[in-house]
Design a protein around this motif. Structure first.
Motif, PDB file in Angstrom:
ATOM      1  N   VAL A 140     -20.465 -67.324  -1.489  1.00 44.31           N
ATOM      2  CA  VAL A 140     -20.956 -66.368  -2.478  1.00 44.31           C
ATOM      3  C   VAL A 140     -22.473 -66.484  -2.638  1.00 44.31           C
ATOM      4  CG1 VAL A 140     -20.772 -67.671  -4.660  1.00 44.31           C
ATOM      5  CG2 VAL A 140     -20.200 -65.242  -4.610  1.00 44.31           C
ATOM      6  N   THR A 141     -23.039 -67.653  -2.288  1.00 44.11           N
ATOM      7  CA  THR A 141     -24.499 -67.780  -2.219  1.00 44.11           C
ATOM      8  C   THR A 141     -25.048 -66.859  -1.142  1.00 44.11           C
ATOM      9  OG1 THR A 141     -24.502 -70.074  -2.992  1.00 44.11           O
ATOM     10  CG2 THR A 141     -26.392 -69.368  -1.699  1.00 44.11           C
ATOM     11  N   ALA A 142     -24.356 -66.829   0.005  1.00 44.95           N
ATOM     12  CA  ALA A 142     -24.765 -65.932   1.086  1.00 44.95           C
ATOM     13  C   ALA A 142     -24.654 -64.472   0.653  1.00 44.95           C
ATOM     14  CB  ALA A 142     -23.907 -66.184   2.320  1.00 44.95           C
ATOM     15  N   VAL A 143     -23.657 -64.156  -0.176  1.00 39.97           N
ATOM     16  CA  VAL A 143     -23.513 -62.791  -0.691  1.00 39.97           C
ATOM     17  C   VAL A 143     -24.774 -62.374  -1.432  1.00 39.97           C
ATOM     18  CG1 VAL A 143     -22.302 -61.377  -2.411  1.00 39.97           C
ATOM     19  CG2 VAL A 143     -20.999 -62.799  -0.809  1.00 39.97           C
ATOM     20  N   GLY A 144     -25.311 -63.284  -2.260  1.00 33.10           N
ATOM     21  CA  GLY A 144     -26.548 -62.988  -2.975  1.00 33.10           C
ATOM     22  C   GLY A 144     -27.702 -62.724  -2.028  1.00 33.10           C
ATOM     23  N   ILE A 145     -27.771 -63.482  -0.930  1.00 28.18           N
ATOM     24  CA  ILE A 145     -28.843 -63.291   0.051  1.00 28.18           C
ATOM     25  C   ILE A 145     -28.705 -61.937   0.735  1.00 28.18           C
ATOM     26  CG2 ILE A 145     -29.783 -64.167   2.237  1.00 28.18           C
ATOM     27  CD1 ILE A 145     -28.954 -66.977   1.295  1.00 28.18           C
ATOM     28  N   TYR A 146     -27.473 -61.563   1.092  1.00 31.76           N
ATOM     29  CA  TYR A 146     -27.257 -60.280   1.761  1.00 31.76           C
ATOM     30  C   TYR A 146     -27.567 -59.104   0.840  1.00 31.76           C
ATOM     31  CZ  TYR A 146     -24.719 -63.146   5.176  1.00 31.76           C
ATOM     32  OH  TYR A 146     -24.362 -64.083   6.097  1.00 31.76           O
ATOM     33  N   MET A 147     -27.206 -59.224  -0.429  1.00 34.00           N
ATOM     34  CA  MET A 147     -27.492 -58.134  -1.368  1.00 34.00           C
ATOM     35  C   MET A 147     -28.987 -57.960  -1.586  1.00 34.00           C
ATOM     36  SD  MET A 147     -24.664 -56.683  -2.063  1.00 34.00           S
ATOM     37  CE  MET A 147     -25.195 -55.615  -3.413  1.00 34.00           C
ATOM     38  N   ALA A 148     -29.751 -59.047  -1.414  1.00 36.38           N
ATOM     39  CA  ALA A 148     -31.212 -58.959  -1.547  1.00 36.38           C
ATOM     40  C   ALA A 148     -31.822 -58.070  -0.474  1.00 36.38           C
ATOM     41  CB  ALA A 148     -31.831 -60.358  -1.492  1.00 36.38           C
ATOM     42  N   VAL A 202     -21.108 -73.601  -9.733  1.00 38.58           N
ATOM     43  CA  VAL A 202     -22.127 -74.432  -9.068  1.00 38.58           C
ATOM     44  C   VAL A 202     -23.112 -73.543  -8.322  1.00 38.58           C
ATOM     45  CG1 VAL A 202     -22.515 -76.198  -7.304  1.00 38.58           C
ATOM     46  CG2 VAL A 202     -20.550 -76.390  -8.849  1.00 38.58           C
ATOM     47  N   ALA A 203     -22.593 -72.537  -7.608  1.00 32.96           N
ATOM     48  CA  ALA A 203     -23.453 -71.637  -6.839  1.00 32.96           C
ATOM     49  C   ALA A 203     -24.410 -70.861  -7.753  1.00 32.96           C
ATOM     50  CB  ALA A 203     -22.608 -70.667  -6.028  1.00 32.96           C
ATOM     51  N   MET A 204     -23.894 -70.390  -8.881  1.00 34.39           N
ATOM     52  CA  MET A 204     -24.755 -69.647  -9.807  1.00 34.39           C
ATOM     53  C   MET A 204     -25.869 -70.536 -10.343  1.00 34.39           C
ATOM     54  SD  MET A 204     -22.048 -67.254 -11.933  1.00 34.39           S
ATOM     55  CE  MET A 204     -23.352 -66.429 -12.838  1.00 34.39           C
ATOM     56  N   PHE A 205     -25.540 -71.783 -10.646  1.00 32.30           N
ATOM     57  CA  PHE A 205     -26.538 -72.720 -11.167  1.00 32.30           C
ATOM     58  C   PHE A 205     -27.608 -73.017 -10.110  1.00 32.30           C
ATOM     59  CE2 PHE A 205     -28.059 -77.099 -11.704  1.00 32.30           C
ATOM     60  CZ  PHE A 205     -28.578 -77.036 -12.991  1.00 32.30           C
ATOM     61  N   VAL A 206     -27.158 -73.354  -8.904  1.00 36.25           N
ATOM     62  CA  VAL A 206     -28.106 -73.694  -7.837  1.00 36.25           C
ATOM     63  C   VAL A 206     -28.953 -72.487  -7.467  1.00 36.25           C
ATOM     64  CG1 VAL A 206     -28.319 -74.470  -5.438  1.00 36.25           C
ATOM     65  CG2 VAL A 206     -26.631 -75.523  -6.947  1.00 36.25           C
ATOM     66  N   ASN A 207     -28.333 -71.294  -7.428  1.00 36.06           N
ATOM     67  CA  ASN A 207     -29.072 -70.076  -7.104  1.00 36.06           C
ATOM     68  C   ASN A 207     -30.129 -69.748  -8.136  1.00 36.06           C
ATOM     69  OD1 ASN A 207     -28.545 -68.058  -4.815  1.00 36.06           O
ATOM     70  ND2 ASN A 207     -26.548 -68.980  -5.150  1.00 36.06           N
ATOM     71  N   TRP A 239     -32.789 -73.023  -7.567  1.00 42.97           N
ATOM     72  CA  TRP A 239     -33.300 -73.333  -6.230  1.00 42.97           C
ATOM     73  C   TRP A 239     -32.778 -72.311  -5.214  1.00 42.97           C
ATOM     74  CZ3 TRP A 239     -30.680 -77.124  -9.168  1.00 42.97           C
ATOM     75  CH2 TRP A 239     -31.511 -78.047  -9.794  1.00 42.97           C
ATOM     76  N   PRO A 240     -33.142 -71.040  -5.355  1.00 47.13           N
ATOM     77  CA  PRO A 240     -32.577 -70.003  -4.485  1.00 47.13           C
ATOM     78  C   PRO A 240     -32.881 -70.203  -3.005  1.00 47.13           C
ATOM     79  CG  PRO A 240     -34.430 -69.148  -5.756  1.00 47.13           C
ATOM     80  CD  PRO A 240     -34.104 -70.487  -6.333  1.00 47.13           C
ATOM     81  N   GLU A 241     -34.043 -70.798  -2.674  1.00 48.02           N
ATOM     82  CA  GLU A 241     -34.416 -70.959  -1.271  1.00 48.02           C
ATOM     83  C   GLU A 241     -33.587 -72.044  -0.580  1.00 48.02           C
ATOM     84  OE1 GLU A 241     -36.515 -68.983   0.311  1.00 48.02           O
ATOM     85  OE2 GLU A 241     -36.758 -67.847  -1.547  1.00 48.02           O
ATOM     86  N   GLN A 242     -33.296 -73.143  -1.308  1.00 47.25           N
ATOM     87  CA  GLN A 242     -32.593 -74.272  -0.695  1.00 47.25           C
ATOM     88  C   GLN A 242     -31.083 -74.219  -0.883  1.00 47.25           C
ATOM     89  OE1 GLN A 242     -35.034 -74.634  -2.997  1.00 47.25           O
ATOM     90  NE2 GLN A 242     -36.771 -75.621  -1.992  1.00 47.25           N
ATOM     91  N   SER A 243     -30.605 -73.274  -1.693  1.00 46.75           N
ATOM     92  CA  SER A 243     -29.210 -73.307  -2.132  1.00 46.75           C
ATOM     93  C   SER A 243     -28.221 -73.270  -0.962  1.00 46.75           C
ATOM     94  CB  SER A 243     -28.920 -72.148  -3.089  1.00 46.75           C
ATOM     95  OG  SER A 243     -29.216 -70.904  -2.475  1.00 46.75           O
TER      96      SER A 243
END
Length: 453
Positions: A114-122, A348-353, A356-360
């Protein structure tokens, strides 16, 4: 424990609605996701064009795993799968530690997808914070899993069908671009760019195996889904025989074409190299369409992993190793509490994103891979004990058997152990063992304290 039937009786309550076709798609859903569409960029950075060898080695290990796991699953179809097999053939503590380690790995893998989902939506909405997309899509997929296994199977089949169609289209377009009408800068000559095929040497190729293995993780979902298959023995055999072949073709063909279209030095980026390839082909809207596909791929993998990890928690609860309410099902046969607790990776993903969005993505991947790789390693170890027990008891050979026993089973264990050890010497993956080994030690201590009481 008198027989394995005791475990199978213990884990009853789930409904058997999955078809063999859906089981194949569940396995593809788990294994063809972010590991291919985004993780391949990291593998290319490690190995250069020799990443093809890295993924071939990973495919070989996956093939050995399917052989071992398939034989045990035909004998004992149950949702506890390799965790239950380890409990019965290696001891209750091993089953406890393995299931919790794998459960934690997939909880984090759900967060990684789901972290990758955030990257793709960007790609379409660069101004919107990624954690918002993480929350929205997570709510949708948790809702799908809470409906019923029939709904889950149908959604996962649709997701995976989109991915398969897109990969086939990518192979056809890529083949035409490379062999039919190659544009300047495209073609097999790109394999010699930046130092040639072995630009990063044998060591770089082996580092690429780490990411390749992470990409293939998820094929074991077939064995977990066997507990909810309509005809488990037949469905498992059919699904396992076709899944690995499809994965090998998908991974190796797409990567081979991608490296011919884009020099490996450009493919090793922080975004999906597949989207980059479509941008270079200059086909109208192709990059946007493929970004949608990789988005679906991440959602599909997340959906499959959420299913698998919830069933592992269900199995733990039925074994008395987790609170009993995680082992309860509703009228539709859905373990609601197990699904909700298995959604922790989203938080966890929401917190890290958020911080630290670049390293997440790399952080989540390096931590998540330990438990899954440990599970693969223990499948080989369990298979040795499984076959030895059956031989001692004089049981008849099964219709689905691991070939080359015991040598190929031992080879699989050695290769998986070597991949795990290698992570300790790779800066990007040092968190794998740094997190994983203390976690396993803690689980063992918890088990011993509980049972001493």
């Amino acid at each position: 424990m008198a027989s394995f039937n005791d475990i199978q009786q213990r884990e009853r309550g789930l409904q058997q609605h999955l078809t063999s076709a859906q089981m194949v798609m569940i396995a593809i859903g788990g294994a063809v996701g972010t590991g291919l569409f985004m993780g391949s960029a990291f593998a290319i950075g490690f190995a250069g064009p020799a990443v093809l060898v890295s993924y071939a080695i990973g495919a070989f290990i996956a093939l050995l795993l399917i052989g071992c796991l398939g034989e045990m699953t035909v004998a004992h179809p149950t949702s506890g799968s390799f965790g239950a097999y380890a409990e019965y053939y290696l001891g209750p503590m091993v089953g406890f530690v393995l299931r919790y380690a794998y459960w934690a790995a997939l909880v984090l893998a759900v967060g990684m997808e789901v972290t990758a989902v955030g990257i793709y939506m960007a790609y379409w909405f660069p101004a919107v914070p990624q954690w918002i997309w993480v929350g929205v899509f997570s709510a949708v997929l948790v809702g799908v899993n809470l409906r019923s296994v029939k709904v889950y199977g149908a959604v996962e089949y649709a997701f995976s069908a989109i991915k398969v169609a897109a990969i086939i289209a990518f192979i056809l377009i890529g083949s035409y671009v490379v062999f039919g009408a190659p544009a300047p800068g495209m073609g097999l000559a790109n394999y010699q760019v930046g130092g040639g095929f072995w630009a990063k040497g044998i060591s770089g190729m082996w580092l690429g195996v780490i990411v390749a293995m992470f990409s293939y993780l998820g094929v074991e979902a077939i064995a977990v889904a066997a507990g909810e298959a309509q005809h488990p023995e037949r469905a498992v055999q059919k699904a396992m025989k076709t899944t690995v072949l499809r994965l090998v073709l998908f991974y190796l063909l797409t990567l081979a074409l991608m490296l011919a279209i884009v020099p490996w030095t450009e493919a090793a980026t922080q975004t999906s190299p597949f989207v980059r390839v479509m941008e270079l082909t200059h086909i109208p809207y192709a990059a946007g369409v493929l970004n949608f596909v990789v988005l679906v791929a991440a959602l599909s993998a997340m959906n499959s992993q959420l299913y698998t990890t919830s069933r592992m928690m269900f199995s733990l609860a039925r074994a008395g190793q987790a609170p009993t309410h995680f082992g309860r099902t509703n009228a539709s046969g859905v373990p609601v509490a197990a699904i909700l607790i298995s959604s922790l990776g989203v938080a966890v993903a929401m917190f890290v994103n958020a911080f630290w969005p670049e390293q997440s993505f790399v952080w989540m991947m390096s931590i998540a891979m330990f438990g899954a790789m440990l599970a693969w390693f223990m499948v080989f170890v369990t298979h040795l004990a499984f076959r030895r027990r059956r031989n001692q008891e004089g049981q008849a050979p099964l219709t689905f058997r691991m070939w080359g026993f015991p040598w190929l089973t031992l080879l699989g264990a050695v290769l998986m152990g070597a991949v795990l050890v290698t992570t300790a010497f790779t800066p990007q993956f040092r968190l794998t063992l740094a997190f994983g080994l203390p976690w396993v030690l803690l689980l063992a201590i918890i088990y011993m304290v509980r049972h001493k009481k």
